[in-house]
Enzyme design. Structure first.
Site, mmCIF file in Angstrom:
data_model
loop_
_atom_site.group_PDB
_atom_site.id
_atom_site.type_symbol
_atom_site.label_atom_id
_atom_site.label_comp_id
_atom_site.label_asym_id
_atom_site.label_seq_id
_atom_site.Cartn_x
_atom_site.Cartn_y
_atom_site.Cartn_z
ATOM 1 N N ASP A 78 40.944 -46.057 97.844
ATOM 2 C CA ASP A 78 41.743 -44.908 97.403
ATOM 3 C C ASP A 78 42.340 -44.222 98.621
ATOM 4 O OD1 ASP A 78 42.888 -42.798 96.113
ATOM 5 O OD2 ASP A 78 41.019 -41.852 95.481
ATOM 6 N N ASP A 80 44.277 -41.168 99.512
ATOM 7 C CA ASP A 80 44.590 -39.894 98.863
ATOM 8 C C ASP A 80 45.561 -39.069 99.704
ATOM 9 O OD1 ASP A 80 44.382 -38.251 96.716
ATOM 10 O OD2 ASP A 80 42.499 -37.319 97.322
ATOM 11 N N HIS A 115 46.309 -46.448 95.133
ATOM 12 C CA HIS A 115 45.072 -47.154 94.823
ATOM 13 C C HIS A 115 45.273 -48.626 95.161
ATOM 14 C CE1 HIS A 115 43.848 -43.974 91.573
ATOM 15 N NE2 HIS A 115 43.781 -43.520 92.806
ATOM 16 N N GLU A 139 38.895 -43.333 100.512
ATOM 17 C CA GLU A 139 37.643 -43.565 99.800
ATOM 18 C C GLU A 139 37.553 -45.042 99.440
ATOM 19 O OE1 GLU A 139 36.215 -40.710 96.831
ATOM 20 O OE2 GLU A 139 38.009 -39.529 97.231
#
Length: 718
Positions: A78, A80, A115, A139
């Site tokens: 991820d 972000d 993603h 992440e």
């Protein structure tokens, strides 16, 4: 279409899908099959992609999600807050990462993140979350989490690639740990390696040589878990003993993520296992893993004496499992909830409990049946049944005679203070609550928004819970799958649209069968079609003028027009919505206490709104008559005539004959009945057609024609 994306096709092979709703600043996962909150560690709360797409519409969710588990190969990355307003990557670290990791990439629901989904193994020294000074974050997860799925492909990266994720370790400047955490060694044993091997063999913990088709990685992990127990988590000893086992091969020393495949496997085992063997305590029985053989079960006399050993282990965890010989699926009951799952999903559950994945699971065989009047288990004519009906807490309350005042206000508002209709509805509802049977009558609530139609459904959902399907829409009706009818007492059809002849015909055709038939055929994705007893009762909410065709002779529908907006009522406050839901138990007690008048359960009333629908429906007869007279084949095609082919009512040759009959104006009786039945949604005799269409509208006259050399009665029109 999201299913056209190669990556989504790959993910769709796994029944690990959920739906999610945005609540405040959090995306909460929900079960696509019942609308309840889901957990990323409970496979029973997930579904396949078709169930998720249906649940997305049914429960008004914001999007789809995929749960990552230890048994799938996927890693979720991820990125972000890395995109600018033009959807360009604004962070240098993210640009470099995307250069190295070229796999499926999509834009996140927020629109400012990415993603990435990769097939691979996440190095265990990588931290799950890293924050950067510019406000962006990275992440990474491979299990125990779910990822949202948008299908908005970024930069043409539409396929999942298998990659070596040790590349993530090169981002040390971005605060990703690259140091291996120290291994905690707890060794209480004084036995040498040969003694440990001998002990494991005697206890049935030593593996056999793998066979073709075996999952070597699972066998490695299972054996490593055992070694962690018997060797006191001494990784050096575990490694020496593993090298003497039939599982040893070249892969064991393969460099992986700054370490080796073998070392990473042993480290995981040490993290997973809680207790260790201590000869002084003679705690052999503390080993958390059953002895196993090539089939994944115990390899000793215990297996022969008790083939259901694993079934009993699951029972101690509050889980009952059986194999349904009718559905050819595993039934599983946990927390008073019953689900049917595939073998792979059951193996995942077993792995989470005992740390291994058995190939064969011996469990009792039953046929699951939804029978509210039957005991939990019973046998008929040598066949064993297990009851899928479990009463909800609010279906077991003590009866009272008074309805909660605020619930009464809601019903009076919906029924516009029509005491007779309201009384019939309450009697209908109490019958379902008390007797748990099909009534043969459906209730349609029409009119303005904000009158309480949806609130009534929410109230009933609190009482009936899993025995009620809600928010079923036209999209569900148009699908070949109908899991929302499976073992339900109440089915709520929401915002039924009937803006054209074909839509109304679809709704009517389906409802006619569902309301009146004794049995239903249930079609679910990846499951056999099954015929079940019909317990369904229908509540239909619609803001359309004509949600479904209703004829003058109808005995199926009660129609209520709702025009009183709740916010305009004196008794309504901002707390009223929640107060009504809080009185679900009180309303359930009232339903339990009503003396049901069974003679009125199926009673229907010709309300003004129903009368208007009947008049509109009758005008359709005129349209059919005109289209027949004009030989207007296009009108029939526009109004759903092709459905006779889809339903296999006619074959391809007969379909050509039928179209030619309309265009030539000579229509054999058998085809005329098929045409009218398909358009109106009801089976009609030629006598009815003559009386209601041909004679009053002077369509034509009866004659005899030859077809395939045989004399056939027909109607000459035009």
């Amino acid at each position: 279409m999201i299913m056209e994306i190669p990556a989504i096709k790959a993910l769709s092979r796994y029944a690990q899908w959920v739906i999610w709703k945005k609540e405040r600043d959090t995306k909460i996962p929900y079960n696509p099959n019942n609308g309840k909150k889901a957990s990323s560690t409970d496979p029973l709360a997930w579904g396949d992609i078709d169930e998720a797409q249906a649940g997305l519409v049914r429960y008004g969710a914001n999007g789809l999600g995929f749960v990552l588990t230890k048994s799938d190969p996927f890693v979720f990355i991820d990125l972000d807050h890395v995109l600018d307003e033009n959807k360009r990557v604004k962070c240098e670290w993210a640009r470099q990462l995307l250069k190295e990791i070229k796999s499926y990439t999509e834009i996140s629901p927020s629109g400012d993140g990415l993603h990435v989904v990769v097939s691979g193994k996440l190095p265990d020294y990588i931290k799950h979350k890293t924050k950067f000074d510019d406000g962006s974050a990275l992440e990474v997860y491979e299990s125990g989490r779910y990822m949202t799925i948008t299908g908005e492909v970024f930069d043409g990266r539409d396929d999942i690639k298998e990659l070596d994720l040790s590349i993530l370790g090169e981002f040390a400047e971005h605060k990703i740990e690259t140091k291996n955490a120290p291994v905690q060694i707890e060794s209480a044993t004084t036995l040498d390696d040969e003694a440990i091997i001998d002990l494991m063999k005697r206890k049935g913990q030593w593996p056999d040589a793998p066979k073709d088709g075996d999952d070597w990685s699972s066998l490695d992990m299972s054996f490593a878990n055992r070694l962690a127990f018997w060797c006191g988590k001494d990784i050096e000893r575990m490694d020496r003993i593993f090298r003497q086992s039939p599982l040893m091969r070249q892969k064991w020393d393969r460099p992986t993520a700054g370490s080796t495949y073998g070392r990473i496997t042993l480290k995981k085992a040490c993290d997973f296992v809680d207790s260790v063997y201590d000869p002084a305590l003679r705690n052999e029985s503390d080993c958390p893993f059953e002895p196993y053989n090539e089939e994944g079960g115990p390899r000793n006399d215990k297996e022969e004496k008790d083939p259901l050993w694993l079934y009993k282990v699951l029972l101690t965890k509050g889980i009952e499992v059986w194999f349904d010989i009718k559905l050819e699926k595993y039934g599983i009951k946990r927390n008073n909830r019953v689900d049917y799952i595939a073998k792979s999903s059951l193996q995942q559950i077993v792995f989470e409990i005992i740390g291994k994945t058995p190939k064969n699971i011996a469990v009792p065989t039953y046929i699951g049946a939804y029978e509210p009047s039957k005991p939990e288990k019973w046998e008929e004519e040598g066949i064993k049944y297990i009851n899928l009906f479990k009463p909800t807490p609010l279906m077991k309350v003590k009866p009272v005679k008074e309805m909660p005042e605020i619930v009464k206000n809601l019903l009076l508002n919906l029924f516009d203070y029509d005491a007779k209709s309201m009384g019939l509805f309450i009697n209908w509802l109490a019958f379902i609550y008390q007797y748990k049977e099909r009534t043969g009558v459906a209730w349609i609530f029409m009119g303005k928004q904000g009158t309480g139609k949806g609130l009534l459904v929410d109230l009933l959902k609190k009482i009936f819970e899993e025995h009620m399907s809600s928010n079923i829409t036209d999209a569900n009706l148009d699908s070949q799958f109908n899991p929302y009818l499976y073992n339900k007492l109440i089915v709520h059809l929401n915002e039924v649209s009937a803006d054209n002849r074909k839509s109304r015909m679809l709704v009517k055709n389906r409802l006619k069968t569902w309301i009146t038939d004794e049995t239903l055929y249930i079609n679910r994705k990846n499951m056999k079609e099954v015929e079940i007893k019909n317990f369904c009762n229908f509540i239909i909410n619609s803001n359309e003028t004509i949600p479904v065709d209703i004829e003058d002779s109808d005995r199926r529908f009660n129609v209520i027009e709702c025009n009183n907006v709740l916010k305009e009522q004196e008794w309504w406050t901002t707390e009223s919505y929640q107060e009504i839901l809080n009185n679900a138990e009180g309303f359930a007690k009232y339903l339990a206490g009503i003396k049901v008048d069974r003679s009125k359960v199926n009673e229907v009333v010709m309300s003004e709104k129903k009368k208007a629908i009947v008049e509109t429906t009758e005008s359709v007869l005129k349209q059919i008559a005109k289209a027949l007279t004009d030989r207007d084949i296009e009108w029939f095609l526009d109004n759903g005539l092709e459905g006779v082919v889809e339903k296999n009512i006619v074959n391809d040759f007969q379909w050509e004959e039928l179209q030619e009959a309309i265009t030539t104006g000579v229509i054999p009786n058998k085809y005329l009945m098929i045409i009218v039945e398909q358009i109106l949604g009801d089976s009609k005799t030629i006598t009815w057609i003559k009386r209601n269409i041909i004679t009053p509208y002077q369509v034509g006259e009866t004659t005899v024609v030859k077809m395939a050399g045989k004399p056939i009665r027909a109607i000459v029109v035009g």
